[in-house]
Design a protein around this motif. Structure first.
Motif, PDB file in Angstrom:
ATOM      1  N   SER A  30      95.533  16.850  32.067  1.00 52.23           N
ATOM      2  CA  SER A  30      94.928  15.598  32.527  1.00 52.23           C
ATOM      3  C   SER A  30      95.066  15.409  34.034  1.00 52.23           C
ATOM      4  O   SER A  30      96.038  15.824  34.657  1.00 52.23           O
ATOM      5  N   SER A  31      94.084  14.765  34.579  1.00 52.37           N
ATOM      6  CA  SER A  31      94.008  14.499  36.010  1.00 52.37           C
ATOM      7  C   SER A  31      95.210  13.676  36.479  1.00 52.37           C
ATOM      8  O   SER A  31      95.712  12.833  35.732  1.00 52.37           O
ATOM      9  N   PRO A  32      95.658  13.892  37.711  1.00 53.30           N
ATOM     10  CA  PRO A  32      96.762  13.083  38.246  1.00 53.30           C
ATOM     11  C   PRO A  32      96.470  11.583  38.241  1.00 53.30           C
ATOM     12  O   PRO A  32      97.384  10.770  38.240  1.00 53.30           O
ATOM     13  N   SER A  33      95.206  11.216  38.205  1.00 53.90           N
ATOM     14  CA  SER A  33      94.856   9.791  38.199  1.00 53.90           C
ATOM     15  C   SER A  33      95.153   9.123  36.850  1.00 53.90           C
ATOM     16  O   SER A  33      95.178   7.905  36.761  1.00 53.90           O
ATOM     17  N   LYS A  34      95.397   9.895  35.816  1.00 54.70           N
ATOM     18  CA  LYS A  34      95.741   9.348  34.491  1.00 54.70           C
ATOM     19  C   LYS A  34      97.235   9.024  34.472  1.00 54.70           C
ATOM     20  O   LYS A  34      98.038   9.710  33.848  1.00 54.70           O
ATOM     21  N   LYS A  35      97.592   7.976  35.171  1.00 54.27           N
ATOM     22  CA  LYS A  35      99.001   7.636  35.387  1.00 54.27           C
ATOM     23  C   LYS A  35      99.762   7.372  34.094  1.00 54.27           C
ATOM     24  O   LYS A  35     100.918   7.760  33.964  1.00 54.27           O
ATOM     25  N   THR A  50     117.507  15.626  27.324  1.00 58.87           N
ATOM     26  CA  THR A  50     118.806  15.009  27.052  1.00 58.87           C
ATOM     27  C   THR A  50     119.204  15.168  25.584  1.00 58.87           C
ATOM     28  O   THR A  50     120.333  14.880  25.222  1.00 58.87           O
ATOM     29  N   SER A  51     118.273  15.635  24.751  1.00 58.97           N
ATOM     30  CA  SER A  51     118.607  15.943  23.358  1.00 58.97           C
ATOM     31  C   SER A  51     119.080  17.395  23.302  1.00 58.97           C
ATOM     32  O   SER A  51     119.273  18.041  24.319  1.00 58.97           O
ATOM     33  N   LYS A  52     119.226  17.918  22.131  1.00 58.08           N
ATOM     34  CA  LYS A  52     119.636  19.319  21.985  1.00 58.08           C
ATOM     35  C   LYS A  52     118.439  20.267  22.043  1.00 58.08           C
ATOM     36  O   LYS A  52     118.594  21.472  21.952  1.00 58.08           O
ATOM     37  N   ASP A  53     117.237  19.717  22.199  1.00 57.91           N
ATOM     38  CA  ASP A  53     116.036  20.543  22.242  1.00 57.91           C
ATOM     39  C   ASP A  53     115.838  21.134  23.632  1.00 57.91           C
ATOM     40  O   ASP A  53     116.491  20.738  24.589  1.00 57.91           O
ATOM     41  N   GLN A  54     114.909  22.079  23.732  1.00 55.55           N
ATOM     42  CA  GLN A  54     114.714  22.817  24.976  1.00 55.55           C
ATOM     43  C   GLN A  54     113.234  22.852  25.346  1.00 55.55           C
ATOM     44  O   GLN A  54     112.375  22.995  24.483  1.00 55.55           O
ATOM     45  N   ILE A  55     112.967  22.751  26.623  1.00 60.93           N
ATOM     46  CA  ILE A  55     111.597  22.873  27.123  1.00 60.93           C
ATOM     47  C   ILE A  55     111.445  24.266  27.711  1.00 60.93           C
ATOM     48  O   ILE A  55     112.148  24.634  28.653  1.00 60.93           O
ATOM     49  N   GLN A  56     110.537  25.046  27.126  1.00 54.43           N
ATOM     50  CA  GLN A  56     110.283  26.407  27.602  1.00 54.43           C
ATOM     51  C   GLN A  56     109.616  26.384  28.974  1.00 54.43           C
ATOM     52  O   GLN A  56     109.829  27.272  29.780  1.00 54.43           O
ATOM     53  N   GLY A  57     108.790  25.387  29.192  1.00 58.89           N
ATOM     54  CA  GLY A  57     108.104  25.271  30.464  1.00 58.89           C
ATOM     55  C   GLY A  57     107.028  24.209  30.400  1.00 58.89           C
ATOM     56  O   GLY A  57     106.650  23.745  29.326  1.00 58.89           O
ATOM     57  N   VAL A  58     106.560  23.822  31.574  1.00 57.76           N
ATOM     58  CA  VAL A  58     105.437  22.896  31.698  1.00 57.76           C
ATOM     59  C   VAL A  58     104.344  23.674  32.418  1.00 57.76           C
ATOM     60  O   VAL A  58     104.556  24.170  33.527  1.00 57.76           O
ATOM     61  N   PHE A  59     103.202  23.820  31.760  1.00 54.95           N
ATOM     62  CA  PHE A  59     102.100  24.633  32.265  1.00 54.95           C
ATOM     63  C   PHE A  59     100.959  23.714  32.680  1.00 54.95           C
ATOM     64  O   PHE A  59     100.393  23.011  31.848  1.00 54.95           O
ATOM     65  N   PHE A  60     100.639  23.707  33.971  1.00 53.95           N
ATOM     66  CA  PHE A  60      99.579  22.853  34.516  1.00 53.95           C
ATOM     67  C   PHE A  60      98.281  23.642  34.600  1.00 53.95           C
ATOM     68  O   PHE A  60      98.255  24.739  35.163  1.00 53.95           O
ATOM     69  N   THR A  61      97.219  23.084  34.058  1.00 46.86           N
ATOM     70  CA  THR A  61      95.913  23.728  34.119  1.00 46.86           C
ATOM     71  C   THR A  61      94.843  22.650  34.249  1.00 46.86           C
ATOM     72  O   THR A  61      95.148  21.458  34.192  1.00 46.86           O
ATOM     73  N   GLY A  62      93.613  23.059  34.421  1.00 51.35           N
ATOM     74  CA  GLY A  62      92.532  22.082  34.584  1.00 51.35           C
ATOM     75  C   GLY A  62      92.770  21.206  35.803  1.00 51.35           C
ATOM     76  O   GLY A  62      93.269  21.667  36.833  1.00 51.35           O
ATOM     77  N   LYS A  63      92.452  19.938  35.678  1.00 46.72           N
ATOM     78  CA  LYS A  63      92.614  19.006  36.799  1.00 46.72           C
ATOM     79  C   LYS A  63      94.073  18.785  37.174  1.00 46.72           C
ATOM     80  O   LYS A  63      94.385  18.421  38.302  1.00 46.72           O
ATOM     81  N   ALA A  64      94.974  19.025  36.239  1.00 48.03           N
ATOM     82  CA  ALA A  64      96.405  18.835  36.514  1.00 48.03           C
ATOM     83  C   ALA A  64      96.945  19.868  37.498  1.00 48.03           C
ATOM     84  O   ALA A  64      98.005  19.669  38.089  1.00 48.03           O
ATOM     85  N   ALA A  65      96.223  20.961  37.709  1.00 50.47           N
ATOM     86  CA  ALA A  65      96.674  21.988  38.657  1.00 50.47           C
ATOM     87  C   ALA A  65      96.780  21.430  40.073  1.00 50.47           C
ATOM     88  O   ALA A  65      97.509  21.970  40.908  1.00 50.47           O
TER      89      ALA A  65
END
Length: 136
Positions: A30-35, A50-65
């Motif tokens: 989503s576009s950066p304007s979608k606050k 902050t939980s015991k779960d893990q984030i593998q990564g955040v992948f930016f594509t489309g307008k979010a790039a």
């Protein structure tokens, strides 16, 4: 994530709970304007970390790039600052699609140093290694 299992023990129902660590991959389009989308996502990332779960990564594509640009301004600059803060605090890996980035910035050299330029191969590997893919 807390899973609850029902099993029979001596013919009686017995509930058994197990803590399972989930691995998430976040795909941001989503576009950066979608606050509101990005605000929700940033809060979600903090909760997951902050939980015991893990984030593998955040992948930016489309307008979010646009967020990954080193010389961006406005909403994209503010969001980049928040994502970079999460990167530094929780060591969340930030990836940006090279093709989408070039469509916006025209120059790969303009990528911020906190982001890794990636493609479909990296996205596929991350997705395979994740338990859940979430798209924003």
């Amino acid at each position: 994530m807390l899973l609850t299992f029902l099993r029979l023990k001596n013919g009686q129902p017995d509930f058994h709970q197990v803590q399972v660590q989930m691995k998430y991959l976040i795909l941001v389009k989503s576009s950066p304007s979608k606050k509101s989308n990005h605000s929700f996502l940033l809060n979600l990332l903090r909760c997951i970390e902050t939980s015991k779960d893990q984030i593998q990564g955040v992948f930016f594509t489309g307008k979010a790039a646009e967020i990954a640009g080193s010389m961006n301004n406005g909403d994209a600059a503010l969001l980049k600052k928040e994502f970079v803060a999460l990167n530094e605090e929780f060591k969340i890996k930030l990836f940006v699609c090279g093709y989408a980035f070039r469509q916006i910035w025209k120059n790969v050299e303009a990528v911020d140093s906190h982001f890794v330029i990636s493609g479909n191969m990296e996205l596929s590997v991350l997705a395979i290694d994740s338990d859940r893919l979430m798209e924003f």
